[in-house]
Design an enzyme around this catalytic site. Structure first.
Site, PDB file in Angstrom:
ATOM      1  N   HIS A   8       9.597   0.813  -5.263  1.00 60.70           N
ATOM      2  CA  HIS A   8       8.548  -0.059  -4.738  1.00 60.70           C
ATOM      3  C   HIS A   8       8.797  -0.389  -3.266  1.00 60.70           C
ATOM      4  O   HIS A   8       9.763  -1.070  -2.939  1.00 60.70           O
ATOM      5  CB  HIS A   8       8.538  -1.342  -5.573  1.00 60.70           C
ATOM      6  CG  HIS A   8       7.364  -2.226  -5.344  1.00 60.70           C
ATOM      7  ND1 HIS A   8       7.448  -3.592  -5.405  1.00 60.70           N
ATOM      8  CD2 HIS A   8       6.059  -1.950  -5.066  1.00 60.70           C
ATOM      9  CE1 HIS A   8       6.260  -4.118  -5.189  1.00 60.70           C
ATOM     10  NE2 HIS A   8       5.401  -3.140  -4.983  1.00 60.70           N
ATOM     11  N   ARG A   9       7.933   0.126  -2.413  1.00 58.68           N
ATOM     12  CA  ARG A   9       8.092  -0.037  -0.957  1.00 58.68           C
ATOM     13  C   ARG A   9       9.480   0.436  -0.528  1.00 58.68           C
ATOM     14  O   ARG A   9      10.113  -0.146   0.342  1.00 58.68           O
ATOM     15  CB  ARG A   9       7.847  -1.487  -0.533  1.00 58.68           C
ATOM     16  CG  ARG A   9       6.497  -2.032  -1.016  1.00 58.68           C
ATOM     17  CD  ARG A   9       6.270  -3.486  -0.652  1.00 58.68           C
ATOM     18  NE  ARG A   9       5.333  -4.079  -1.595  1.00 58.68           N
ATOM     19  CZ  ARG A   9       5.068  -5.377  -1.690  1.00 58.68           C
ATOM     20  NH1 ARG A   9       5.676  -6.229  -0.870  1.00 58.68           N
ATOM     21  NH2 ARG A   9       4.223  -5.835  -2.593  1.00 58.68           N
ATOM     22  N   GLU A  35       6.906   4.663  -3.458  1.00 58.41           N
ATOM     23  CA  GLU A  35       5.611   4.014  -3.224  1.00 58.41           C
ATOM     24  C   GLU A  35       5.644   3.312  -1.877  1.00 58.41           C
ATOM     25  O   GLU A  35       6.657   2.722  -1.492  1.00 58.41           O
ATOM     26  CB  GLU A  35       5.331   3.009  -4.351  1.00 58.41           C
ATOM     27  CG  GLU A  35       3.966   2.336  -4.283  1.00 58.41           C
ATOM     28  CD  GLU A  35       3.974   0.988  -3.561  1.00 58.41           C
ATOM     29  OE1 GLU A  35       2.873   0.436  -3.366  1.00 58.41           O
ATOM     30  OE2 GLU A  35       5.061   0.500  -3.181  1.00 58.41           O
ATOM     31  N   ASP A  37       2.749   1.418   1.344  1.00 54.08           N
ATOM     32  CA  ASP A  37       1.431   0.816   1.582  1.00 54.08           C
ATOM     33  C   ASP A  37       0.924   1.171   2.967  1.00 54.08           C
ATOM     34  O   ASP A  37       1.706   1.272   3.919  1.00 54.08           O
ATOM     35  CB  ASP A  37       1.534  -0.711   1.463  1.00 54.08           C
ATOM     36  CG  ASP A  37       2.110  -1.141   0.130  1.00 54.08           C
ATOM     37  OD1 ASP A  37       1.411  -1.021  -0.873  1.00 54.08           O
ATOM     38  OD2 ASP A  37       3.278  -1.587   0.105  1.00 54.08           O
ATOM     39  N   HIS A  50       2.632  -3.589   3.914  1.00 56.61           N
ATOM     40  CA  HIS A  50       1.916  -4.118   2.755  1.00 56.61           C
ATOM     41  C   HIS A  50       0.818  -5.091   3.145  1.00 56.61           C
ATOM     42  O   HIS A  50      -0.321  -4.981   2.676  1.00 56.61           O
ATOM     43  CB  HIS A  50       2.896  -4.806   1.805  1.00 56.61           C
ATOM     44  CG  HIS A  50       2.244  -5.390   0.587  1.00 56.61           C
ATOM     45  ND1 HIS A  50       1.701  -6.664   0.575  1.00 56.61           N
ATOM     46  CD2 HIS A  50       2.035  -4.866  -0.652  1.00 56.61           C
ATOM     47  CE1 HIS A  50       1.191  -6.892  -0.623  1.00 56.61           C
ATOM     48  NE2 HIS A  50       1.376  -5.831  -1.383  1.00 56.61           N
ATOM     49  N   GLU A 100      -0.333   3.931  -1.151  1.00 58.90           N
ATOM     50  CA  GLU A 100      -1.320   2.934  -1.541  1.00 58.90           C
ATOM     51  C   GLU A 100      -2.160   2.490  -0.349  1.00 58.90           C
ATOM     52  O   GLU A 100      -1.638   1.952   0.629  1.00 58.90           O
ATOM     53  CB  GLU A 100      -0.668   1.709  -2.181  1.00 58.90           C
ATOM     54  CG  GLU A 100      -1.701   0.679  -2.597  1.00 58.90           C
ATOM     55  CD  GLU A 100      -1.163  -0.460  -3.427  1.00 58.90           C
ATOM     56  OE1 GLU A 100      -1.932  -1.426  -3.645  1.00 58.90           O
ATOM     57  OE2 GLU A 100       0.001  -0.402  -3.864  1.00 58.90           O
ATOM     58  N   LYS A 102      -4.200  -0.018   1.360  1.00 56.44           N
ATOM     59  CA  LYS A 102      -4.478  -1.449   1.348  1.00 56.44           C
ATOM     60  C   LYS A 102      -5.788  -1.761   2.064  1.00 56.44           C
ATOM     61  O   LYS A 102      -6.531  -2.649   1.668  1.00 56.44           O
ATOM     62  CB  LYS A 102      -3.321  -2.218   2.002  1.00 56.44           C
ATOM     63  CG  LYS A 102      -2.062  -2.251   1.163  1.00 56.44           C
ATOM     64  CD  LYS A 102      -2.289  -3.022  -0.124  1.00 56.44           C
ATOM     65  CE  LYS A 102      -1.016  -3.200  -0.915  1.00 56.44           C
ATOM     66  NZ  LYS A 102      -1.261  -3.881  -2.204  1.00 56.44           N
ATOM     67  N   ASP A 215      11.860  -2.709  -7.778  1.00 55.40           N
ATOM     68  CA  ASP A 215      12.514  -3.085  -6.524  1.00 55.40           C
ATOM     69  C   ASP A 215      14.018  -2.887  -6.591  1.00 55.40           C
ATOM     70  O   ASP A 215      14.701  -2.992  -5.574  1.00 55.40           O
ATOM     71  CB  ASP A 215      12.294  -4.581  -6.216  1.00 55.40           C
ATOM     72  CG  ASP A 215      10.852  -4.991  -6.147  1.00 55.40           C
ATOM     73  OD1 ASP A 215      10.003  -4.163  -5.770  1.00 55.40           O
ATOM     74  OD2 ASP A 215      10.559  -6.170  -6.464  1.00 55.40           O
TER      75      ASP A 215
END
Length: 228
Positions: A8-9, A35, A37, A50, A100, A102, A215
């Protein structure tokens, strides 16, 4: 069956989120997919961040869209890391990416970069925004896309099918057995975010999901252990 592990990120539990340092750490720890953003800078670059503002994750202030890419590079995104562009991430790590969107305005730019760099097989475009996914689907009819959902998870299966998505990434507390079953009936993969504890992982296994977004390196380690 092993679960797909999505960082995640990067691995934001231990590194500054959405930075090259975080992405490299995620790859080193053994995630399957990274992943990230995306927003657009003032001059139209694909910026990895993000929030719509830079305030939380950098030493700057104001909307991402009010800063040029060069101005964003001057900001400290944590531990001296800089705000990366999407293209830089594709070069810094070799793993598949979940990109992703945003800001729906970034959809066309992302589609152009995927085409120019031959990334169609490496990137899955994901978003909460149906509009962004429709734009990508229109420009890249064969592109793998995924719908991200939170409180709207109960309608995820039908929305994903209508958009031509092959995956639903759902917020774990809002994911029910019924929602999973509806996704399965339509041939959709289901993963959940954010899975950071043993209890979260137990719920994922109870629901029979395809993967997790985490995370935490300890979750990566747990899922990477050979079955006894």
């Amino acid at each position: 069956m092993s679960l797909m592990i999505v960082g995640h990120r990067g691995l934001m539990g231990v590194e500054p989120e959405n930075t090259l340092r975080s992405f490299v750490r995620a790859e080193r720890e053994g995630v399957d997919v990274i992943e990230l953003d995306l927003h657009l800078s003032k001059d139209g670059a694909l910026v990895v961040m993000h929030d719509a503002d830079v305030d939380r994750t950098t030493d700057g202030a104001g909307p991402v869209a009010d800063h040029t890419a060069d101005a964003l590079r001057e900001l400290d995104a944590g531990l001296g890391e800089r705000v990366p562009l999407f293209e830089e991430v594709t070069e810094a790590v070799a793993l598949p990416l979940q990109a992703e969107i945003k800001d729906p305005a970034a959809a066309r730019t992302l589609a152009a970069v995927i085409t120019a760099r031959g990334l169609a097989g490496r990137v899955r475009v994901i978003s909460f925004h149906d509009e962004a996914l429709r734009t990508v689907r229109g420009l890249l009819p064969e592109q793998s896309i995924g719908l991200v959902t939170g409180r709207s998870t109960d309608t995820a299966a039908e929305r994903a099918r209508e958009l031509g998505a092959d995956l639903v990434s759902a917020e774990l507390p809002h994911l029910t057995r019924e929602a999973v079953d509806r996704c399965r009936a339509l041939g959709l993969e289901v993963i959940s975010w954010t899975v950071n504890t043993g209890d979260d992982l137990a719920r994922v296994r109870e629901l029979g999901l395809d993967g997790v977004v985490t995370d935490r390196p300890e979750i990566v380690a747990e899922l990477s252990r050979p079955a006894a």
